[in-house]
Structure formats: structure tokens, C-alpha cells
Design a protein around this motif. Structure first.
Motif, short mmCIF file in Angstrom:
data_model
loop_
_atom_site.label_atom_id
_atom_site.label_comp_id
_atom_site.label_asym_id
_atom_site.label_seq_id
_atom_site.Cartn_x
_atom_site.Cartn_y
_atom_site.Cartn_z
N PRO A 178 20.33 -18.63 -9.06
CA PRO A 178 19.55 -19.87 -8.98
C PRO A 178 20.46 -21.09 -9.14
O PRO A 178 21.43 -21.05 -9.89
CB PRO A 178 18.56 -19.76 -10.15
N PRO A 179 20.16 -22.15 -8.38
CA PRO A 179 21.01 -23.34 -8.49
C PRO A 179 20.97 -23.90 -9.91
O PRO A 179 19.93 -23.85 -10.57
CB PRO A 179 20.39 -24.32 -7.49
N PRO A 180 22.08 -24.39 -10.39
CA PRO A 180 22.09 -24.93 -11.76
C PRO A 180 21.13 -26.10 -11.89
O PRO A 180 21.08 -26.98 -11.05
CB PRO A 180 23.54 -25.38 -11.95
N VAL A 181 20.36 -26.06 -12.93
CA VAL A 181 19.39 -27.13 -13.17
C VAL A 181 20.15 -28.35 -13.69
O VAL A 181 20.87 -28.27 -14.68
CB VAL A 181 18.32 -26.70 -14.19
N VAL A 182 20.01 -29.42 -12.95
CA VAL A 182 20.69 -30.65 -13.37
C VAL A 182 19.87 -31.28 -14.49
O VAL A 182 18.81 -31.85 -14.26
CB VAL A 182 20.84 -31.63 -12.20
N SER A 183 20.33 -31.09 -15.68
CA SER A 183 19.63 -31.68 -16.83
C SER A 183 20.53 -32.74 -17.45
O SER A 183 21.50 -32.44 -18.11
CB SER A 183 19.28 -30.61 -17.85
N MET A 184 20.18 -33.96 -17.16
CA MET A 184 21.02 -35.07 -17.63
C MET A 184 20.70 -35.44 -19.06
O MET A 184 21.57 -35.87 -19.80
CB MET A 184 20.83 -36.29 -16.73
N ASN A 185 19.45 -35.27 -19.46
CA ASN A 185 19.04 -35.66 -20.81
C ASN A 185 19.53 -37.07 -21.15
O ASN A 185 20.22 -37.29 -22.13
CB ASN A 185 19.56 -34.68 -21.85
N LEU A 186 19.19 -37.98 -20.28
CA LEU A 186 19.66 -39.35 -20.48
C LEU A 186 19.01 -39.98 -21.69
O LEU A 186 17.84 -39.74 -21.98
CB LEU A 186 19.35 -40.19 -19.24
N ASN A 187 19.79 -40.75 -22.38
CA ASN A 187 19.27 -41.55 -23.49
C ASN A 187 18.41 -42.67 -22.90
O ASN A 187 18.92 -43.51 -22.17
CB ASN A 187 20.47 -42.12 -24.26
N PRO A 188 17.11 -42.66 -23.19
CA PRO A 188 16.24 -43.68 -22.57
C PRO A 188 16.65 -45.10 -22.91
O PRO A 188 16.51 -46.00 -22.09
CB PRO A 188 14.85 -43.35 -23.10
N HIS A 189 17.15 -45.29 -24.10
CA HIS A 189 17.61 -46.63 -24.50
C HIS A 189 18.76 -47.07 -23.61
O HIS A 189 18.81 -48.22 -23.14
CB HIS A 189 18.04 -46.60 -25.97
#
Ligand SMILES: [Zn+2]
Length: 111
Positions: free
Chosen positions: A36-47
């Protein structure tokens, strides 16, 4: 339906072991398991994200500095058009690279 340790034969549809290379029922070689393609999880800081967006769209008004409660320099940017369009660009680069500080003096990181 996807079983954890089973799959359906590519040819006859029989339930076979997920790791099986050849179907025991019909003897047809199975296609190589697709990774499966790697899940791009950026988990960006909303601030951080809000600061980036404010600077990118409203940087000439010092919006990102108002948002981070740097009111003195925010007003200065507002009055000078984002520091003649140069200062806020520098701020933007600082924010992107994680070198911009919040109201407490802590660097705002991307994640
Ligand atoms: Zn088969």
C-alpha cells in the motif's frame, strides 16, 4: 471483504493464505502483493499552519504578527505594508523554516 491473513485467488477466487504465491486449488501464480502507498501524514501544527496562511495572504497587514500577539511590530508592518513587502517575506521564510516565535518566545514548528 478483506481478511487479515487471507486473500482471494486471482484466478479462481478461492480463499488462500495471504502470503501464498501459488493457489493450492488451481495452481495459478498470484500477482505480487501490492504494497500500500505510504500514507502521507504530515500532522501539521495548526498554529504554524494558520501563521503561514496569515503571512502568505495577509502578511502585508502584519496579520501573522497580530495572530502571535507581536502587536508592536504588527502595527509597524500594517503601517508600512509589510515592511515595504520585504519584511513579511522574511517573516514568511522564518515561519516556513520554523524560526518564527510565538507570543511566549517559543519557536513555532511545522509539526
Ligand atoms: Zn485459484
Amino acid at each position: 471483504m478483506e481478511h487479515k491473513y487471507e486473500k482471494y485467488c486471482h484466478n479462481c477466487g478461492a480463499v488462500i493464505d495471504k502470503m501464498a504465491e501459488i493457489c493450492p486449488k488451481c495452481g495459478v501464480r498470484q500477482p505480487i502483493n501490492q504494497v500500500p502507498p505510504p500514507v502521507v501524514s504530515m500532522n501539521l501544527n495548526p498554529h504554524w499552519l494558520i501563521t503561514v496562511l496569515l503571512c502568505g495572504f495577509l502578511g502585508v497587514f502584519g496579520a501573522h504578527r497580530f495572530y502571535n500577539e507581536h502587536y508592536g511590530t504588527a502595527v509597524l508592518q500594517l503601517l508600512t505594508g509589510g515592511g515595504l513587502g520585504i519584511w513579511y517575506i522574511i517573516d514568511f521564510i522564518m515561519i516556513i523554516t520554523g524560526n518564527f516565535r510565538d507570543k511566549n518566545g517559543n519557536y513555532i514548528k511545522m509539526n
